[in-house]
Design a protein around this motif. Structure first.
Motif, PDB file in Angstrom:
ATOM      1  N   PHE A 225      -9.139   3.877 -12.748  1.00  0.00           N
ATOM      2  CA  PHE A 225      -9.445   2.815 -11.795  1.00  0.00           C
ATOM      3  C   PHE A 225      -8.151   2.220 -11.234  1.00  0.00           C
ATOM      4  O   PHE A 225      -8.010   2.012 -10.024  1.00  0.00           O
ATOM      5  CB  PHE A 225     -10.292   1.737 -12.482  1.00  0.00           C
ATOM      6  CG  PHE A 225     -10.591   0.558 -11.618  1.00  0.00           C
ATOM      7  CD1 PHE A 225     -11.482   0.655 -10.563  1.00  0.00           C
ATOM      8  CD2 PHE A 225      -9.983  -0.651 -11.861  1.00  0.00           C
ATOM      9  CE1 PHE A 225     -11.755  -0.431  -9.763  1.00  0.00           C
ATOM     10  CE2 PHE A 225     -10.246  -1.753 -11.069  1.00  0.00           C
ATOM     11  CZ  PHE A 225     -11.132  -1.635 -10.015  1.00  0.00           C
ATOM     12  N   GLN A 226      -7.196   1.969 -12.093  1.00  0.00           N
ATOM     13  CA  GLN A 226      -5.918   1.385 -11.686  1.00  0.00           C
ATOM     14  C   GLN A 226      -5.149   2.340 -10.767  1.00  0.00           C
ATOM     15  O   GLN A 226      -4.555   1.906  -9.774  1.00  0.00           O
ATOM     16  CB  GLN A 226      -5.105   1.067 -12.931  1.00  0.00           C
ATOM     17  CG  GLN A 226      -3.823   0.343 -12.670  1.00  0.00           C
ATOM     18  CD  GLN A 226      -3.094   0.026 -13.968  1.00  0.00           C
ATOM     19  OE1 GLN A 226      -3.447   0.528 -15.031  1.00  0.00           O
ATOM     20  NE2 GLN A 226      -2.083  -0.795 -13.882  1.00  0.00           N
ATOM     21  N   GLU A 227      -5.157   3.620 -11.075  1.00  0.00           N
ATOM     22  CA  GLU A 227      -4.478   4.591 -10.220  1.00  0.00           C
ATOM     23  C   GLU A 227      -5.114   4.653  -8.845  1.00  0.00           C
ATOM     24  O   GLU A 227      -4.420   4.786  -7.830  1.00  0.00           O
ATOM     25  CB  GLU A 227      -4.498   5.975 -10.875  1.00  0.00           C
ATOM     26  CG  GLU A 227      -3.608   6.061 -12.086  1.00  0.00           C
ATOM     27  CD  GLU A 227      -4.031   7.134 -13.070  1.00  0.00           C
ATOM     28  OE1 GLU A 227      -4.963   7.904 -12.761  1.00  0.00           O
ATOM     29  OE2 GLU A 227      -3.422   7.203 -14.144  1.00  0.00           O
ATOM     30  N   GLY A 228      -6.434   4.538  -8.791  1.00  0.00           N
ATOM     31  CA  GLY A 228      -7.119   4.509  -7.501  1.00  0.00           C
ATOM     32  C   GLY A 228      -6.711   3.311  -6.668  1.00  0.00           C
ATOM     33  O   GLY A 228      -6.491   3.420  -5.454  1.00  0.00           O
ATOM     34  N   ILE A 229      -6.576   2.166  -7.304  1.00  0.00           N
ATOM     35  CA  ILE A 229      -6.167   0.959  -6.588  1.00  0.00           C
ATOM     36  C   ILE A 229      -4.745   1.117  -6.048  1.00  0.00           C
ATOM     37  O   ILE A 229      -4.478   0.803  -4.879  1.00  0.00           O
ATOM     38  CB  ILE A 229      -6.281  -0.276  -7.498  1.00  0.00           C
ATOM     39  CG1 ILE A 229      -7.742  -0.640  -7.687  1.00  0.00           C
ATOM     40  CG2 ILE A 229      -5.512  -1.450  -6.913  1.00  0.00           C
ATOM     41  CD1 ILE A 229      -7.974  -1.781  -8.631  1.00  0.00           C
ATOM     42  N   PHE A 230      -3.828   1.619  -6.854  1.00  0.00           N
ATOM     43  CA  PHE A 230      -2.448   1.762  -6.398  1.00  0.00           C
ATOM     44  C   PHE A 230      -2.320   2.847  -5.336  1.00  0.00           C
ATOM     45  O   PHE A 230      -1.492   2.745  -4.433  1.00  0.00           O
ATOM     46  CB  PHE A 230      -1.507   2.010  -7.564  1.00  0.00           C
ATOM     47  CG  PHE A 230      -1.325   0.807  -8.435  1.00  0.00           C
ATOM     48  CD1 PHE A 230      -1.024  -0.421  -7.878  1.00  0.00           C
ATOM     49  CD2 PHE A 230      -1.470   0.889  -9.799  1.00  0.00           C
ATOM     50  CE1 PHE A 230      -0.859  -1.543  -8.664  1.00  0.00           C
ATOM     51  CE2 PHE A 230      -1.302  -0.222 -10.603  1.00  0.00           C
ATOM     52  CZ  PHE A 230      -1.002  -1.442 -10.028  1.00  0.00           C
ATOM     53  N   TRP A 231      -3.156   3.891  -5.420  1.00  0.00           N
ATOM     54  CA  TRP A 231      -3.152   4.921  -4.387  1.00  0.00           C
ATOM     55  C   TRP A 231      -3.623   4.329  -3.061  1.00  0.00           C
ATOM     56  O   TRP A 231      -3.035   4.583  -2.013  1.00  0.00           O
ATOM     57  CB  TRP A 231      -4.030   6.089  -4.813  1.00  0.00           C
ATOM     58  CG  TRP A 231      -4.140   7.155  -3.770  1.00  0.00           C
ATOM     59  CD1 TRP A 231      -3.199   8.092  -3.456  1.00  0.00           C
ATOM     60  CD2 TRP A 231      -5.247   7.379  -2.905  1.00  0.00           C
ATOM     61  NE1 TRP A 231      -3.662   8.888  -2.445  1.00  0.00           N
ATOM     62  CE2 TRP A 231      -4.910   8.476  -2.088  1.00  0.00           C
ATOM     63  CE3 TRP A 231      -6.483   6.778  -2.739  1.00  0.00           C
ATOM     64  CZ2 TRP A 231      -5.779   8.974  -1.122  1.00  0.00           C
ATOM     65  CZ3 TRP A 231      -7.338   7.266  -1.781  1.00  0.00           C
ATOM     66  CH2 TRP A 231      -6.996   8.351  -0.981  1.00  0.00           C
ATOM     67  N   LEU A 232      -4.693   3.538  -3.119  1.00  0.00           N
ATOM     68  CA  LEU A 232      -5.170   2.881  -1.899  1.00  0.00           C
ATOM     69  C   LEU A 232      -4.111   1.950  -1.324  1.00  0.00           C
ATOM     70  O   LEU A 232      -3.965   1.848  -0.103  1.00  0.00           O
ATOM     71  CB  LEU A 232      -6.447   2.091  -2.190  1.00  0.00           C
ATOM     72  CG  LEU A 232      -7.728   2.884  -2.295  1.00  0.00           C
ATOM     73  CD1 LEU A 232      -8.871   1.983  -2.737  1.00  0.00           C
ATOM     74  CD2 LEU A 232      -8.054   3.546  -0.978  1.00  0.00           C
ATOM     75  N   GLU A 233      -3.400   1.271  -2.184  1.00  0.00           N
ATOM     76  CA  GLU A 233      -2.339   0.376  -1.722  1.00  0.00           C
ATOM     77  C   GLU A 233      -1.245   1.164  -0.990  1.00  0.00           C
ATOM     78  O   GLU A 233      -0.731   0.719   0.032  1.00  0.00           O
ATOM     79  CB  GLU A 233      -1.732  -0.373  -2.897  1.00  0.00           C
ATOM     80  CG  GLU A 233      -0.628  -1.309  -2.500  1.00  0.00           C
ATOM     81  CD  GLU A 233       0.026  -1.968  -3.686  1.00  0.00           C
ATOM     82  OE1 GLU A 233       1.037  -2.638  -3.476  1.00  0.00           O
ATOM     83  OE2 GLU A 233      -0.468  -1.807  -4.818  1.00  0.00           O
TER      84      GLU A 233
ATOM     85  N   ILE B 185      -1.572   4.136   0.569  1.00  0.00           N
ATOM     86  CA  ILE B 185      -1.982   4.743   1.835  1.00  0.00           C
ATOM     87  C   ILE B 185      -2.239   3.695   2.911  1.00  0.00           C
ATOM     88  O   ILE B 185      -2.125   3.995   4.088  1.00  0.00           O
ATOM     89  CB  ILE B 185      -3.203   5.672   1.682  1.00  0.00           C
ATOM     90  CG1 ILE B 185      -4.434   4.920   1.227  1.00  0.00           C
ATOM     91  CG2 ILE B 185      -2.882   6.822   0.775  1.00  0.00           C
ATOM     92  CD1 ILE B 185      -5.700   5.739   1.313  1.00  0.00           C
ATOM     93  N   THR B 186      -2.576   2.476   2.529  1.00  0.00           N
ATOM     94  CA  THR B 186      -2.772   1.438   3.539  1.00  0.00           C
ATOM     95  C   THR B 186      -1.464   0.771   3.887  1.00  0.00           C
ATOM     96  O   THR B 186      -1.245   0.403   5.035  1.00  0.00           O
ATOM     97  CB  THR B 186      -3.761   0.372   3.060  1.00  0.00           C
ATOM     98  OG1 THR B 186      -3.289  -0.214   1.857  1.00  0.00           O
ATOM     99  CG2 THR B 186      -5.138   0.946   2.861  1.00  0.00           C
ATOM    100  N   SER B 187      -0.593   0.603   2.927  1.00  0.00           N
ATOM    101  CA  SER B 187       0.734  -0.016   3.047  1.00  0.00           C
ATOM    102  C   SER B 187       0.695  -1.355   3.770  1.00  0.00           C
ATOM    103  O   SER B 187       1.666  -1.787   4.351  1.00  0.00           O
ATOM    104  CB  SER B 187       1.727   0.934   3.726  1.00  0.00           C
ATOM    105  OG  SER B 187       1.423   1.087   5.099  1.00  0.00           O
TER     106      SER B 187
END
Length: 90
Positions: free
Chosen positions: A60-68, A70-72
């Motif tokens: 879950f945490q990795e998904g959140i940081f990945w989204l962060e 790609i959106t930047s």
């Protein structure tokens, strides 16, 4: 024997995550996700249920940081504020 090979792949992908993260490559999150999924299966098979749930948190945490990444834009901090109830914005 199968678990041994899975653990070798999990450790290898965790090391790959570290290398890619040091290079600031966005693909590091894929390696971390693969490693966490393998560790979740290994821990569940070994009967370590709480360790398996910890890997779910990591996924879950990795998904959140990945989204962060790609959106930047940083909008993900608002989601974290809602999820954890943290006061990130004074």
């Amino acid at each position: 024997m199968v678990i041994l090979f899975l653990e070798i792949f999990a450790v290898s992908s965790a090391i790959l995550y570290l290398i890619l993260a040091a290079k600031e490559d966005i693909r590091c999150w894929y390696a971390a996700l693969f490693s966490s999924i393998l560790y979740m299966y290994i821990m569940h098979t070994a009967g370590l249920i709480m360790e398996s749930f910890l890997q779910i948190f990591y996924i879950f945490q990795e998904g959140i940081f990945w989204l962060e990444e790609i959106t930047s834009i940083g909008k993900i901090y608002i989601l974290l504020d809602l999820l954890y109830g943290l006061s990130l914005f004074p």
